[in-house]
Design a protein around this motif. Structure first.
Motif, PDB file in Angstrom:
ATOM      1  N   HIS A 108       1.042  -1.380   0.301  1.00 42.21           N
ATOM      2  CA  HIS A 108      -0.247  -0.285  -0.325  1.00 42.21           C
ATOM      3  C   HIS A 108       0.848   1.551   0.403  1.00 42.21           C
ATOM      4  CE1 HIS A 108      -3.620  -2.151   0.742  1.00 42.21           C
ATOM      5  NE2 HIS A 108      -2.094  -2.970   2.106  1.00 42.21           N
ATOM      6  N   PRO A 109       1.422   1.790  -1.083  1.00 46.78           N
ATOM      7  CA  PRO A 109       2.395   2.781  -0.664  1.00 46.78           C
ATOM      8  C   PRO A 109       1.556   3.855  -1.237  1.00 46.78           C
ATOM      9  CG  PRO A 109       2.257   2.413  -3.227  1.00 46.78           C
ATOM     10  CD  PRO A 109       1.618   0.669  -2.508  1.00 46.78           C
ATOM     11  N   HIS A 110       0.470   4.138  -1.508  1.00 45.80           N
ATOM     12  CA  HIS A 110      -0.388   5.332  -1.692  1.00 45.80           C
ATOM     13  C   HIS A 110      -1.812   4.690  -0.936  1.00 45.80           C
ATOM     14  CE1 HIS A 110       1.558   6.080  -5.218  1.00 45.80           C
ATOM     15  NE2 HIS A 110       1.930   7.388  -4.485  1.00 45.80           N
ATOM     16  N   VAL A 111      -2.051   5.244   0.665  1.00 45.92           N
ATOM     17  CA  VAL A 111      -3.273   4.749   1.096  1.00 45.92           C
ATOM     18  C   VAL A 111      -3.984   6.229   1.782  1.00 45.92           C
ATOM     19  CG1 VAL A 111      -1.978   4.351   2.879  1.00 45.92           C
ATOM     20  CG2 VAL A 111      -4.265   3.614   2.795  1.00 45.92           C
ATOM     21  N   LEU A 112      -5.390   6.479   2.639  1.00 46.47           N
ATOM     22  CA  LEU A 112      -5.612   7.658   3.103  1.00 46.47           C
ATOM     23  C   LEU A 112      -5.997   7.044   4.218  1.00 46.47           C
ATOM     24  CD1 LEU A 112      -6.074  11.433   3.155  1.00 46.47           C
ATOM     25  CD2 LEU A 112      -7.456  10.142   2.054  1.00 46.47           C
ATOM     26  N   ARG A 113      -6.454   7.891   5.638  1.00 46.86           N
ATOM     27  CA  ARG A 113      -7.772   7.391   6.034  1.00 46.86           C
ATOM     28  C   ARG A 113      -8.283   8.741   6.157  1.00 46.86           C
ATOM     29  NH1 ARG A 113      -4.204   4.231  10.908  1.00 46.86           N
ATOM     30  NH2 ARG A 113      -3.655   2.346   9.688  1.00 46.86           N
ATOM     31  N   VAL A 114      -9.710   8.623   6.569  1.00 44.05           N
ATOM     32  CA  VAL A 114     -10.785   9.855   7.219  1.00 44.05           C
ATOM     33  C   VAL A 114     -11.297   9.639   8.867  1.00 44.05           C
ATOM     34  CG1 VAL A 114     -10.293  11.287   5.146  1.00 44.05           C
ATOM     35  CG2 VAL A 114     -12.041   9.233   5.757  1.00 44.05           C
ATOM     36  N   GLY A 115     -11.787  10.549   9.581  1.00 43.49           N
ATOM     37  CA  GLY A 115     -12.276  10.153  10.723  1.00 43.49           C
ATOM     38  C   GLY A 115     -12.769  11.504  11.269  1.00 43.49           C
ATOM     39  N   TRP A 116     -12.550  10.855  12.701  1.00 39.10           N
ATOM     40  CA  TRP A 116     -12.519  11.727  13.753  1.00 39.10           C
ATOM     41  C   TRP A 116     -11.762  11.574  14.766  1.00 39.10           C
ATOM     42  CZ3 TRP A 116     -15.757  16.570  12.949  1.00 39.10           C
ATOM     43  CH2 TRP A 116     -16.872  15.817  11.545  1.00 39.10           C
ATOM     44  N   SER A 117     -11.843  12.151  15.743  1.00 39.83           N
ATOM     45  CA  SER A 117     -10.877  12.086  16.822  1.00 39.83           C
ATOM     46  C   SER A 117     -10.579  12.916  18.148  1.00 39.83           C
ATOM     47  CB  SER A 117      -8.717  11.208  16.433  1.00 39.83           C
ATOM     48  OG  SER A 117      -8.913  12.701  16.139  1.00 39.83           O
ATOM     49  N   VAL A 118     -10.436  12.705  19.267  1.00 41.46           N
ATOM     50  CA  VAL A 118     -10.255  13.213  20.312  1.00 41.46           C
ATOM     51  C   VAL A 118      -9.214  13.675  20.545  1.00 41.46           C
ATOM     52  CG1 VAL A 118     -11.864  13.028  21.634  1.00 41.46           C
ATOM     53  CG2 VAL A 118      -9.968  12.213  22.185  1.00 41.46           C
ATOM     54  N   LEU A 187     -20.101   5.224  19.384  1.00 38.43           N
ATOM     55  CA  LEU A 187     -19.213   5.780  20.079  1.00 38.43           C
ATOM     56  C   LEU A 187     -20.025   5.486  21.437  1.00 38.43           C
ATOM     57  CD1 LEU A 187     -19.098   9.090  18.839  1.00 38.43           C
ATOM     58  CD2 LEU A 187     -17.510   8.172  18.354  1.00 38.43           C
ATOM     59  N   PRO A 188     -18.380   5.164  23.097  1.00 39.47           N
ATOM     60  CA  PRO A 188     -19.363   4.631  24.119  1.00 39.47           C
ATOM     61  C   PRO A 188     -19.538   6.210  25.222  1.00 39.47           C
ATOM     62  CG  PRO A 188     -16.686   5.018  23.795  1.00 39.47           C
ATOM     63  CD  PRO A 188     -17.106   4.948  22.630  1.00 39.47           C
ATOM     64  N   ASP A 189     -20.339   6.164  26.019  1.00 43.54           N
ATOM     65  CA  ASP A 189     -20.870   7.617  27.026  1.00 43.54           C
ATOM     66  C   ASP A 189     -19.642   8.062  27.696  1.00 43.54           C
ATOM     67  OD1 ASP A 189     -23.395   6.357  26.084  1.00 43.54           O
ATOM     68  OD2 ASP A 189     -23.425   4.788  28.322  1.00 43.54           O
ATOM     69  N   SER A 190     -18.324   7.767  27.179  1.00 48.02           N
ATOM     70  CA  SER A 190     -17.192   8.003  27.706  1.00 48.02           C
ATOM     71  C   SER A 190     -17.016   9.497  27.188  1.00 48.02           C
ATOM     72  CB  SER A 190     -16.286   7.074  28.205  1.00 48.02           C
ATOM     73  OG  SER A 190     -15.704   6.298  27.302  1.00 48.02           O
ATOM     74  N   VAL A 191     -17.189   9.581  26.502  1.00 51.96           N
ATOM     75  CA  VAL A 191     -16.506  10.192  25.430  1.00 51.96           C
ATOM     76  C   VAL A 191     -17.939  11.355  25.077  1.00 51.96           C
ATOM     77  CG1 VAL A 191     -15.016   9.313  23.957  1.00 51.96           C
ATOM     78  CG2 VAL A 191     -17.633   9.439  23.365  1.00 51.96           C
ATOM     79  N   ARG A 192     -18.694  11.294  25.721  1.00 54.51           N
ATOM     80  CA  ARG A 192     -20.155  12.489  25.830  1.00 54.51           C
ATOM     81  C   ARG A 192     -19.128  13.226  26.511  1.00 54.51           C
ATOM     82  NH1 ARG A 192     -24.694  12.298  24.028  1.00 54.51           N
ATOM     83  NH2 ARG A 192     -25.061  10.346  23.829  1.00 54.51           N
ATOM     84  N   GLY A 193     -19.512  14.531  25.728  1.00 57.91           N
ATOM     85  CA  GLY A 193     -18.851  15.826  26.515  1.00 57.91           C
ATOM     86  C   GLY A 193     -17.702  16.290  25.419  1.00 57.91           C
ATOM     87  N   LYS A 194     -16.851  14.978  25.143  1.00 57.15           N
ATOM     88  CA  LYS A 194     -15.731  15.428  25.033  1.00 57.15           C
ATOM     89  C   LYS A 194     -16.039  16.303  23.310  1.00 57.15           C
ATOM     90  CE  LYS A 194     -12.595  12.313  27.018  1.00 57.15           C
ATOM     91  NZ  LYS A 194     -11.083  12.916  27.111  1.00 57.15           N
ATOM     92  N   ALA A 195     -14.845  16.829  22.349  1.00 57.71           N
ATOM     93  CA  ALA A 195     -14.713  17.585  21.115  1.00 57.71           C
ATOM     94  C   ALA A 195     -13.970  16.855  19.900  1.00 57.71           C
ATOM     95  CB  ALA A 195     -14.255  18.648  21.205  1.00 57.71           C
ATOM     96  N   PHE A 196     -15.072  16.385  18.952  1.00 59.43           N
ATOM     97  CA  PHE A 196     -14.134  14.937  17.506  1.00 59.43           C
ATOM     98  C   PHE A 196     -13.631  16.397  16.824  1.00 59.43           C
ATOM     99  CE2 PHE A 196     -16.036  12.199  20.403  1.00 59.43           C
ATOM    100  CZ  PHE A 196     -15.153  10.824  20.189  1.00 59.43           C
ATOM    101  N   TYR A 197     -12.709  16.048  16.621  1.00 55.13           N
ATOM    102  CA  TYR A 197     -12.543  16.782  15.633  1.00 55.13           C
ATOM    103  C   TYR A 197     -11.970  15.799  14.152  1.00 55.13           C
ATOM    104  CZ  TYR A 197     -10.498  20.023  19.430  1.00 55.13           C
ATOM    105  OH  TYR A 197     -10.618  20.941  20.111  1.00 55.13           O
TER     106      TYR A 197
END
Length: 410
Positions: A108-118, A187-197
């Motif tokens: 996989h010399p060319h690959v991309l991931r997209v998504g969200w994280s805290v 998403l788990p309840d533990s992330v409620r209120g956290k900002a996702f970017y």
């Protein structure tokens, strides 16, 4: 026997290869990117990115460096704004696969991931807790667990990334070229209120991003009520931590110690315990970590190329120092740094920083145990003559430390 050698002439096993700085800067556009005065716009965040991620001048696209060996590395970047509530989307267009020279068997010399994280998640999208990615190989990944999902994607495809933080549980889903791929994560309840970017993680793939209307694609019916990230309410938006404005606000911690003495362990713990400082750790471990394949570190199964990869990582690290010299951040230099010549050379990259040394000296029996363990785990052998040569610098370490810490005062 014999007289003592001049510490300034001591051999330096960490000397870089020869390279022309102008060539590196030709490949780097990041230094020309300046955030606009209006901070309300959502764009890629120069501070919350890997050093070798090249942000386009408009702040809405980019790619990791691909020359000087960087084609082996993944590069990640988050957006300047995240969301804590609501239903939102952003889009990522795969502009092109950047031509690179890699071995034919390179997976996989060319690959991309997209998504969200805290915010607490690292730059390796999907490889940590509360970090959720969808990759061009047709897999989702979170906490380094990969699962088949949707279908592969590549150049000219548009991936829409959706997040629902109002429902219980919250969800993340994706669409490819206006076709829904369904729910990817709960998403788990533990992330409620956290900002996702918004978060992208790329390897030799150039992308563009859209955070506002008009959309580049037609959104599926089931997400028709979702709104673009940039138009979300001020109550649900959260700005990522801003970086230092000048080098005088930054610090550089230089680790000093023999191989396997615990420098990396200390550096990673200190970085984790002081997350507000956003330390970037500069070491070959960083480079090798960015060479992962499906979240797995490269091992000796690469045969004769293993030593070549290690040498390449060392050379790329020296280029990372040049990037660091242009980017105001807090850094930890994670190498042996027992030679005065190596310390002096590296300090020159951090003009204006507050510089401090962290000296790690374990008991002799503990060091031996660590060296043996490292050999068993990685196959890396520290030659006895090299170890003895570095020990010979021990009497000069305290002098070197005072020089490091006094550099700014003088």
């Amino acid at each position: 026997g014999g007289g003592k050698s001049d510490p300034t002439n001591a051999p330096d096993p960490e000397e870089p290869d020869e390279f022309v700085e102008e060539e590196l800067w030709t490949a780097v556009g990041q230094q020309s990117f300046s955030p606009p005065d209006d901070d309300s716009a959502v764009m890629l965040d120069r501070y919350n990115s890997d050093l070798h991620f090249n942000i386009r001048e408009d702040g809405l696209g980019g790619c990791g460096l691909t020359e000087h060996g960087f084609a082996y590395l993944w590069a990640g970047c988050r957006a300047t704004w995240g969301v804590t509530a609501g239903k939102h989307w952003y889009e990522c267009r795969v502009d092109r696969n950047v031509p690179v020279e890699l071995p034919e068997d390179q997976p996989h010399p060319h690959v991309l991931r997209v998504g969200w994280s805290v915010d607490e998640a690292g730059m390796s999208l999907g490889e940590g807790l509360h970090s959720y990615g969808f990759g061009g190989t047709g897999k989702t990944v979170t906490n380094n667990q990969f699962n088949d999902y949707g279908e592969p994607f590549g150049p000219d495809d548009i991936i829409a990334c959706y997040i629902d933080l109002d429902s219980s549980p919250g969800t993340i889903s994706f669409a490819k070229n206006s076709t829904s791929l369904g729910k990817a994560f709960e998403l788990p309840d533990s992330v409620r209120g956290k900002a996702f970017y918004p978060h992208i993680y790329t390897k030799n793939v150039e992308v563009s991003l859209n955070f506002k209307e008009p959309a580049w694609s037609t959104h599926p019916e089931e997400v028709s009520e979702y709104s673009p990230l940039e138009s979300s309410s001020s109550e649900s938006k959260e700005r990522a931590v801003k970086g230092p404005e000048s080098f005088s606000d930054c610090e550089m911690l230089m680790m000093v110690g023999l191989p396997a003495c615990g420098k990396t362990t200390w550096a990673e713990r200190h970085s984790r315990d002081n997350h507000e400082k956003r330390y970037t750790i500069l070491g070959t471990n960083l480079i090798m970590d960015k060479m992962k394949v499906f979240g797995l570190a490269r091992r000796q199964k690469y045969g004769e190329r293993w030593e070549a990869l290690i040498k390449m990582a060392s050379n790329m690290l020296n280029k990372m120092f040049l990037l660091a010299s242009k980017n105001p951040r807090n850094y930890i230099v994670d190498q042996t740094n027992v030679y005065g010549s190596a310390q002096k050379r590296k300090r020159e990259y951090f003009q204006g920083f507050t510089c401090k040394a962290v000296v790690v000296v374990p008991p002799h029996h503990e060091l031996r145990k660590r060296i043996t363990l490292k050999k068993e785990e990685t196959g890396q052998v520290v030659p006895e003559e090299a170890l003895n040569a570095m020990k010979g610098e021990g009497g000069r370490v305290c002098v070197c430390v005072r020089e490091i810490e006094g550099e700014r005062e003088r």
